[in-house]
Design a protein around this motif. Structure first.
Motif, PDB file in Angstrom:
ATOM      1  N   GLN A  47     127.091   7.049 -34.097  1.00  0.00           N
ATOM      2  CA  GLN A  47     127.060   6.869 -32.648  1.00  0.00           C
ATOM      3  C   GLN A  47     128.155   7.683 -31.960  1.00  0.00           C
ATOM      4  O   GLN A  47     127.945   8.228 -30.879  1.00  0.00           O
ATOM      5  CB  GLN A  47     127.196   5.385 -32.311  1.00  0.00           C
ATOM      6  N   LEU A  48     129.323   7.745 -32.571  1.00  0.00           N
ATOM      7  CA  LEU A  48     130.412   8.544 -32.005  1.00  0.00           C
ATOM      8  C   LEU A  48     130.023  10.014 -31.942  1.00  0.00           C
ATOM      9  O   LEU A  48     130.227  10.680 -30.913  1.00  0.00           O
ATOM     10  CB  LEU A  48     131.677   8.371 -32.839  1.00  0.00           C
ATOM     11  N   ASN A  49     129.457  10.547 -33.024  1.00  0.00           N
ATOM     12  CA  ASN A  49     129.048  11.953 -33.046  1.00  0.00           C
ATOM     13  C   ASN A  49     127.975  12.234 -31.999  1.00  0.00           C
ATOM     14  O   ASN A  49     128.019  13.248 -31.300  1.00  0.00           O
ATOM     15  CB  ASN A  49     128.560  12.339 -34.442  1.00  0.00           C
ATOM     16  N   LEU A  50     127.019  11.316 -31.877  1.00  0.00           N
ATOM     17  CA  LEU A  50     125.973  11.476 -30.870  1.00  0.00           C
ATOM     18  C   LEU A  50     126.562  11.403 -29.467  1.00  0.00           C
ATOM     19  O   LEU A  50     126.258  12.236 -28.603  1.00  0.00           O
ATOM     20  CB  LEU A  50     124.912  10.403 -31.055  1.00  0.00           C
ATOM     21  N   GLY A  51     127.409  10.409 -29.236  1.00  0.00           N
ATOM     22  CA  GLY A  51     128.002  10.238 -27.908  1.00  0.00           C
ATOM     23  C   GLY A  51     128.830  11.433 -27.483  1.00  0.00           C
ATOM     24  O   GLY A  51     128.760  11.869 -26.329  1.00  0.00           O
ATOM     25  N   MET A  52     129.617  11.982 -28.416  1.00  0.00           N
ATOM     26  CA  MET A  52     130.451  13.137 -28.065  1.00  0.00           C
ATOM     27  C   MET A  52     129.601  14.391 -27.820  1.00  0.00           C
ATOM     28  O   MET A  52     129.969  15.250 -27.021  1.00  0.00           O
ATOM     29  CB  MET A  52     131.476  13.397 -29.167  1.00  0.00           C
ATOM     30  N   THR A  53     128.456  14.469 -28.479  1.00  0.00           N
ATOM     31  CA  THR A  53     127.544  15.588 -28.205  1.00  0.00           C
ATOM     32  C   THR A  53     126.977  15.462 -26.799  1.00  0.00           C
ATOM     33  O   THR A  53     126.856  16.454 -26.068  1.00  0.00           O
ATOM     34  CB  THR A  53     126.407  15.612 -29.240  1.00  0.00           C
TER      35      THR A  53
ATOM     36  N   ILE B 264     133.227   6.377 -25.450  1.00  0.00           N
ATOM     37  CA  ILE B 264     133.967   5.642 -26.485  1.00  0.00           C
ATOM     38  C   ILE B 264     134.224   4.212 -26.026  1.00  0.00           C
ATOM     39  O   ILE B 264     134.106   3.259 -26.806  1.00  0.00           O
ATOM     40  CB  ILE B 264     135.278   6.368 -26.815  1.00  0.00           C
ATOM     41  N   GLY B 265     134.554   4.053 -24.746  1.00  0.00           N
ATOM     42  CA  GLY B 265     134.746   2.709 -24.201  1.00  0.00           C
ATOM     43  C   GLY B 265     133.474   1.897 -24.233  1.00  0.00           C
ATOM     44  O   GLY B 265     133.485   0.707 -24.591  1.00  0.00           O
ATOM     45  N   ASP B 266     132.352   2.514 -23.895  1.00  0.00           N
ATOM     46  CA  ASP B 266     131.067   1.808 -23.907  1.00  0.00           C
ATOM     47  C   ASP B 266     130.672   1.394 -25.327  1.00  0.00           C
ATOM     48  O   ASP B 266     129.992   0.373 -25.521  1.00  0.00           O
ATOM     49  CB  ASP B 266     129.972   2.689 -23.309  1.00  0.00           C
ATOM     50  N   LEU B 267     131.091   2.185 -26.305  1.00  0.00           N
ATOM     51  CA  LEU B 267     130.788   1.866 -27.695  1.00  0.00           C
ATOM     52  C   LEU B 267     131.738   0.818 -28.268  1.00  0.00           C
ATOM     53  O   LEU B 267     131.543   0.364 -29.402  1.00  0.00           O
ATOM     54  CB  LEU B 267     130.857   3.142 -28.561  1.00  0.00           C
ATOM     55  N   SER B 268     132.757   0.449 -27.481  1.00  0.00           N
ATOM     56  CA  SER B 268     133.753  -0.554 -27.900  1.00  0.00           C
ATOM     57  C   SER B 268     134.440  -0.170 -29.205  1.00  0.00           C
ATOM     58  O   SER B 268     134.703  -1.014 -30.076  1.00  0.00           O
ATOM     59  CB  SER B 268     133.087  -1.936 -28.052  1.00  0.00           C
TER      60      SER B 268
ATOM     61  N   PHE C  67     130.047  15.820 -37.574  1.00  0.00           N
ATOM     62  CA  PHE C  67     130.845  17.034 -37.423  1.00  0.00           C
ATOM     63  C   PHE C  67     132.280  16.757 -36.975  1.00  0.00           C
ATOM     64  O   PHE C  67     133.125  17.648 -36.986  1.00  0.00           O
ATOM     65  CB  PHE C  67     130.184  17.980 -36.413  1.00  0.00           C
ATOM     66  N   ILE C  68     132.606  15.535 -36.583  1.00  0.00           N
ATOM     67  CA  ILE C  68     133.943  15.216 -36.099  1.00  0.00           C
ATOM     68  C   ILE C  68     134.847  14.926 -37.291  1.00  0.00           C
ATOM     69  O   ILE C  68     134.501  14.134 -38.171  1.00  0.00           O
ATOM     70  CB  ILE C  68     133.911  14.006 -35.142  1.00  0.00           C
TER      71      ILE C  68
END
Length: 225
Positions: free
Chosen positions: A128-134, A107-111, A77-78
């Motif tokens: 992973q970004l979409n999941l992390g931001m959720t 975002i930092g943890d995902l490097s 969705f981003i």
């Protein structure tokens, strides 16, 4: 325990067809719940209706503290044109419950390279970004629609780690998925939907203590439905 989510005679229909008819259930514990069922069983309908994306014909839903459930759709969705580093600031403008500081930490943890655009990320990193931001949104209830369906095993393990690390301890998370094997350690309990009705609700710990695998219990219920 305080009520986290309760559905009373919750009915969703499309034309003359009842997609959910009716659903009565209550969740008191801050668990991770697996939502299973054949295609067309009503899984996505339930999650979207709870999120306000589909109209509810009758019945009621109650969420702790009157908060809004956080919904993760089955597609990213981003916006792909955004630079990764700008994503938390943009989402903070869209969602009052978004924790921008937490988003930046994830975002930092995902490097991730904050200078890259979202569309330049690999499919796995974008997921992973979409999941992390959720998970950077703050709520009592999270609803994820097939977040693990189209990812490779390594990405899936990273996403499971994100869920375990960033889900609030006092929140309920419901995950719709077709995957069973390998997820026993993620779920506290499981629901099986069939023709818009709850066919089975089981505790994972009870299933294990009865020497019957979670996968076999769910498959048996779906085959015999």
């Amino acid at each position: 325990m305080d009520m986290l989510l309760e559905l009373n005679d919750f009915v969703v229909s499309r034309g003359r067809k009842f997609s959910l008819s009716p659903v009565n259930i209550r969740f008191n514990d801050p668990n991770i719940v697996g939502l299973f069922g054949h295609n067309g069983a009503g899984k996505t309908t339930l999650l979207k209706a709870l999120s306000g994306l589909l109209p509810v014909q009758s019945g009621e839903s109650h969420i702790k503290d009157m908060s809004y459930p956080v919904f993760l759709p089955d597609t990213p969705f981003i916006y792909k044109f955004l630079k990764v580093g700008s994503v938390p600031g943009v989402l903070a403008k869209y969602f009052n419950d978004f924790d921008a500081d937490l988003g930046e930490s994830i975002i930092g943890d995902l490097s991730l390279d904050v200078k890259k655009r979202v569309g330049e990320l690999s499919k796995g990193m974008e997921e992973q970004l979409n999941l992390g931001m959720t998970l950077a949104r703050r709520s009592s209830v999270y609803l994820f629609d097939e977040p693990l369906a189209a990812v490779d095993p390594v990405t899936r393990d990273h996403m499971l780690d994100l869920i375990k690390r960033y889900k609030p301890n006092d929140a309920l998370l419901i995950i719709s998925t077709h995957l069973i094997s390998g997820l026993e350690s993620l779920f506290d309990e499981c629901l099986v939907l069939h023709n818009g009705k709850i066919l089975l609700r089981i505790s994972v710990s009870d299933s294990i203590s009865n020497n019957q695998s979670l996968e076999s219990r769910i498959k048996e219920a779906m085959i015999n439905a």
